[in-house]
Design a protein around this motif. Sequence first.
Motif, PDB file in Angstrom:
ATOM      1  N   ASP A  33     -17.295  40.908  -2.808  1.00 52.00           N
ATOM      2  CA  ASP A  33     -17.025  41.228  -1.407  1.00 52.00           C
ATOM      3  C   ASP A  33     -16.653  42.706  -1.259  1.00 52.00           C
ATOM      4  OD1 ASP A  33     -14.288  41.493  -2.091  1.00 52.00           O
ATOM      5  OD2 ASP A  33     -13.933  39.381  -1.682  1.00 52.00           O
ATOM      6  N   THR A  34     -16.598  43.139  -0.017  1.00 46.23           N
ATOM      7  CA  THR A  34     -16.382  44.559   0.276  1.00 46.23           C
ATOM      8  C   THR A  34     -15.015  45.036  -0.217  1.00 46.23           C
ATOM      9  OG1 THR A  34     -17.809  44.381   2.211  1.00 46.23           O
ATOM     10  CG2 THR A  34     -16.335  46.261   2.117  1.00 46.23           C
ATOM     11  N   ARG A  38     -14.256  48.105  -2.895  1.00 42.58           N
ATOM     12  CA  ARG A  38     -13.354  49.227  -2.621  1.00 42.58           C
ATOM     13  C   ARG A  38     -12.278  49.355  -3.704  1.00 42.58           C
ATOM     14  NH1 ARG A  38     -12.722  51.898   2.116  1.00 42.58           N
ATOM     15  NH2 ARG A  38     -13.984  51.327   3.921  1.00 42.58           N
ATOM     16  N   PRO A  53     -18.342  50.949   3.114  1.00 44.04           N
ATOM     17  CA  PRO A  53     -19.293  50.260   2.236  1.00 44.04           C
ATOM     18  C   PRO A  53     -20.445  49.640   3.023  1.00 44.04           C
ATOM     19  CG  PRO A  53     -17.019  49.574   1.819  1.00 44.04           C
ATOM     20  CD  PRO A  53     -17.016  50.328   3.101  1.00 44.04           C
ATOM     21  N   ARG A  55     -23.599  46.579   2.437  1.00 39.44           N
ATOM     22  CA  ARG A  55     -23.769  45.385   1.619  1.00 39.44           C
ATOM     23  C   ARG A  55     -25.206  44.869   1.683  1.00 39.44           C
ATOM     24  NH1 ARG A  55     -20.117  41.032   0.185  1.00 39.44           N
ATOM     25  NH2 ARG A  55     -21.219  39.056  -0.010  1.00 39.44           N
ATOM     26  N   VAL A  84     -22.699  45.830  -3.278  1.00 45.28           N
ATOM     27  CA  VAL A  84     -21.934  46.523  -2.244  1.00 45.28           C
ATOM     28  C   VAL A  84     -21.879  47.990  -2.660  1.00 45.28           C
ATOM     29  CG1 VAL A  84     -19.713  46.767  -1.093  1.00 45.28           C
ATOM     30  CG2 VAL A  84     -20.580  44.490  -1.654  1.00 45.28           C
ATOM     31  N   VAL A  86     -20.439  51.744  -2.223  1.00 45.39           N
ATOM     32  CA  VAL A  86     -19.282  52.491  -1.713  1.00 45.39           C
ATOM     33  C   VAL A  86     -19.555  53.978  -1.913  1.00 45.39           C
ATOM     34  CG1 VAL A  86     -16.803  52.839  -1.868  1.00 45.39           C
ATOM     35  CG2 VAL A  86     -17.769  50.585  -2.371  1.00 45.39           C
TER      36      VAL A  86
END
Length: 286
Positions: A33-34, A38, A53, A55, A84, A86
């Motif tokens: 997940d985001t 991070r 971010p 996805r 994802v 970043v």
Amino acid sequence: MKIAYLILATLAGLVGAVFGSWLGWQTAGPTTDTAAARQVAAVAFPGVEAGEPTRNGDRHGFPPAVDGDWTLLVGGDGYVAGTVRVPLPFGPASTADGRLVSEAVDRLTAAGWDAGRFRARGDYDAFTATRDGVAVRLSARDATSFVIDVGRARPWWVWPLAVAGFLVALIATLFVLRQLDAHTTGRAWVRAVTVSLLGAAAVLSLPALAVGGLATSHAAITGGDPWAPPWLGFTMVGLRPMAWLAGLLTVTATLIATAPPTRTPATGCERGAAYPSQETHDASVA
């Protein structure tokens, strides 16, 4: 002919290995997940304010902008793994000595990641890392910004299924070709046409196999792409239609080889040999 059969079987085995590796990737877990992505960036580069971010949730596939029925038919550019991404506010131009990247690798290693540096295209340092089914890669988006991609690590099943796919396809193809020899005895033209079609299919599949082999071998040597798929060539514009055509030729060759032989009408001489004449019958009765 035996050498030709061995070559055909080997190429079929490579296609089976590609399919097996694809099956292995289907066992990968959900996308990171985001927030977790991070967090990885924060561990590698503490105090650096990362960007927003983005996805892509598929295991492997085309971005939504190019996905569609036409892409399914002819292939497309931008085939990527589900990650994802970043963005970071610095890039290769800011890290000429590689120290920032080296320190990031040390931090990830201290946090339990299996991390290592690699020399990226453009002669700058980057890194990859894996932990608990998650893979991370730092690469350059341009000269002034890096990105960290966080996605699924390669599942354990990929290589065993690739080896199994190679062996199954190799052995099955050798068996089928042996049966072809037995089935086409006395029908040399059928055998010649079948082998020619299979040979054309093999030639058409070679570029896609070569691209996938180069992608995976380069990733294995450099450590730079934890998601490089061996089926990459089968997704590309120009190569995917060739692969479809190779499959069509293989099906056509199979239909020709398995078609029952046609019986030709018996000639007068053959009928005379099979059925005695009236004179011969009368003589035998007398």
